[in-house]
Design a protein around this motif. Structure first.
Motif, mmCIF file in Angstrom:
data_model
loop_
_atom_site.group_PDB
_atom_site.id
_atom_site.type_symbol
_atom_site.label_atom_id
_atom_site.label_comp_id
_atom_site.label_asym_id
_atom_site.label_seq_id
_atom_site.Cartn_x
_atom_site.Cartn_y
_atom_site.Cartn_z
ATOM 1 N N UNK A 50 0.943 -1.172 -0.043
ATOM 2 C CA UNK A 50 0.053 -0.082 -0.011
ATOM 3 C C UNK A 50 0.823 1.304 -0.116
ATOM 4 N N UNK A 51 0.441 2.185 -0.883
ATOM 5 C CA UNK A 51 1.030 3.575 -0.642
ATOM 6 C C UNK A 51 0.368 4.457 0.240
ATOM 7 N N UNK A 52 1.093 4.965 1.140
ATOM 8 C CA UNK A 52 0.643 5.885 2.235
ATOM 9 C C UNK A 52 0.501 7.357 1.751
ATOM 10 N N UNK A 53 -0.561 7.690 1.100
ATOM 11 C CA UNK A 53 -0.658 9.012 0.591
ATOM 12 C C UNK A 53 -0.743 9.973 1.459
ATOM 13 N N UNK A 54 -0.832 9.522 2.861
ATOM 14 C CA UNK A 54 -0.699 10.671 3.852
ATOM 15 C C UNK A 54 0.390 10.963 4.182
ATOM 16 N N UNK A 55 1.609 10.498 3.908
ATOM 17 C CA UNK A 55 2.629 10.893 3.963
ATOM 18 C C UNK A 55 3.310 12.427 3.230
ATOM 19 N N UNK A 56 2.468 12.456 2.346
ATOM 20 C CA UNK A 56 2.567 13.525 1.462
ATOM 21 C C UNK A 56 2.080 14.558 1.828
ATOM 22 N N UNK A 57 2.688 15.773 2.180
ATOM 23 C CA UNK A 57 1.852 16.953 2.891
ATOM 24 C C UNK A 57 0.834 17.619 2.228
#
Length: 373
Positions: free
Chosen positions: A240-247
Motif C-alpha cells: 500500500x502507498x501511504x498517500x498521507x505521508x505527502x503533505x
C-alpha cells in the motif's frame, strides 16, 4: 306501503348489496401481488403444467375399505380418465398459485382445448404434460440445453454446456441467442478462461486475485502481474502507498485518512485551521484570534478558565495526597484503601477533563508560549 317506508327499504337493500360486494372483494383469497410483473411464455406454461399436475394429484382417489372391491376398482378406473375429474382439475387450476396467478389463468383459458386433447387421447403415465404441451404443442419452450425458435443445441465445451461454468442464454425457451453467460470468475466464448483479476486454481475453479493486483498468476500480493493504483512494488510484492505521508495530499483545513489502496480527506473541526485528526483537540493551527493549547484552539478567556480549573484540581490532588500521608502513619491498610480511591478519582477526573494536569505543567514550565505548541 307509504313513500317513506319504500325509500327506507331501497336504502337498506342498496346498503346490503354494496356491503356484499365490498366484502367479496376484500376476502378474495391469494391476491396476486406480482401480477403486474412480466414473465416469458415458457415460464407461464411451466406454471400452468405444475398447477395441472398439482390438481391431478389432489383429485386422485384411494381405494375404499370394505364393500365390493371389484366394483370399486372398476369405478375408480373409470373416474381416473373421466370428464368429471377433468372438470374438477380445471375448477381448481391456478387457484393455488401464489405468484403470476393472472398469467396462469390467462394461459389456462388459451390452452383449454390442448389440455382436453392431452387428457382424453394421451397416456399421462408415459406422455409428460410439460413436454407435450409447452414444447411440442404450443412451442413455447425448448428441451433442456436447447434454445431459440428452432430449439438449437446450446454450445458445448468438454461435453458440458458452456464448460459447466456458465448458462446458455435462452436455454429451455424459444428466446435467446445461445451465448454463454459465465459464472462469476469465468470468461471466454465457452467460459473456458478465468475472468480479469482471477487466477486458475484447477479446471473447475478460478479465484479472485489479491486486491493489490492488476492481474495475477496466483494467490497473494507477491503474485501480481502489476500493481493497481494506490499500490507499489516493493521487494517483489505490491504494498500500500501511504498517500498521507505527502503533505500536499489534502487541503490545509483537512486531515488525511489512509486506506488499503486509497485514502480520503476529511474536514477538520470548525475551530481548527489545520489538524491531524478529527475533533476539536487535534488542531495544529488556529486563526489569529485564538491560541493553540494542547491541540485545541481557545481564546484568552477559555485559556484562563482551563488554567484555573487545572490549578484547582492540582490543589485538590495535593490535599488528597497529604491526607493519604497522614492516614499511612496511622494504618497502612487504610492508607492503601485511600490510595486506591484517590487513584481512581484522579484517573476519571483527568480522562473527563479537556486539559489535564500534565498538559498544564508542560505548557507552564517547558514551553515558552501556548501559541508555540
Amino acid at each position: 306501503m307509504n313513500l317513506y317506508s319504500f325509500k327506507l327499504l331501497i336504502f337498506l337493500l342498496h346498503f346490503v348489496l354494496i356491503n356484499e360486494i365490498i366484502c367479496k372483494k376484500i376476502s378474495l383469497p391469494d391476491i396476486d401481488l406480482h401480477s403486474g410483473s412480466t414473465i416469458g411464455e415458457c415460464q407461464q406454461c411451466k406454471i400452468l403444467t405444475e398447477s395441472f399436475n398439482h390438481w391431478l394429484e389432489k383429485t386422485s382417489r384411494g381405494k375404499y375399505e370394505g364393500g365390493d372391491a371389484a366394483w370399486e376398482e372398476a369405478k375408480l378406473k373409470s373416474y381416473s380418465r373421466s370428464e368429471m375429474r377433468l372438470v374438477e382439475i380445471q375448477e381448481g387450476l391456478c387457484s393455488e398459485v401464489k405468484k403470476h396467478k393472472d398469467h396462469c389463468y390467462a394461459l389456462a383459458e388459451e390452452a383449454e382445448e390442448p389440455l382436453e386433447k392431452w387428457w382424453f387421447h394421451e397416456d399421462p403415465a408415459s406422455v409428460d404434460l410439460y413436454t407435450w404441451l409447452c414444447i411440442e404443442t404450443l412451442q413455447y419452450c425448448c428441451p433442456e440445453n436447447h434454445f431459440g425458435e428452432t430449439c438449437a443445441p446450446c454450445p458445448l465445451y468438454k461435453n458440458q454446456v458452456c464448460g459447466g461454468q456458465g448458462q446458455c442464454a435462452g436455454e429451455g425457451t424459444r428466446k435467446g441467442n445461445g451465448t454463454c453467460i459465465c459464472h462469476k470468475g469465468f470468461a471466454g466464448t465457452y467460459c473456458e478462461d478465468c475472468a480479469k483479476n482471477y487466477f486458475r486454481v484447477n479446471e473447475q475453479s478460478c479465484e479472485r486475485c489479491h486486491k493489490a493486483c492488476e492481474g495475477c498468476s496466483g494467490e497473494g500480493p507477491a503474485a501480481c502481474n502489476s500493481c493497481k493504483q494506490g499500490w507499489e512494488l516493493y521487494s517483489g510484492a505490491c504494498v500500500d502507498v501511504d498517500e498521507c505521508l505527502i503533505p500536499t495530499t489534502c487541503k490545509t483545513n483537512q486531515y488525511c485518512v489512509n486506506r488499503a489502496g486509497s485514502y480520503s480527506c476529511k474536514n477538520c473541526h470548525q475551530s481548527c485551521n489545520s489538524c491531524v485528526d478529527a475533533g476539536p483537540s487535534n488542531c495544529t493551527a488556529c486563526d489569529p484570534s485564538h491560541v493553540l493549547w494542547s491541540g485545541m484552539c481557545i481564546d484568552d478567556q477559555m485559556k484562563s478558565d482551563f488554567l484555573q480549573n487545572a490549578l484547582k484540581r492540582l490543589a485538590l490532588y495535593c490535599g488528597l495526597l497529604i491526607i493519604t500521608y497522614f492516614t499511612y502513619r496511622k494504618s497502612k491498610f487504610l492508607a492503601a484503601l485511600v490510595v486506591l480511591i484517590v487513584a481512581v478519582y484522579i484517573y476519571y477526573s483527568e480522562s473527563l477533563s479537556k486539559i489535564n494536569v500534565v498538559d498544564l505543567f508542560l505548557n507552564m514550565y517547558f514551553i515558552n508560549s501556548p501559541s508555540s505548541l
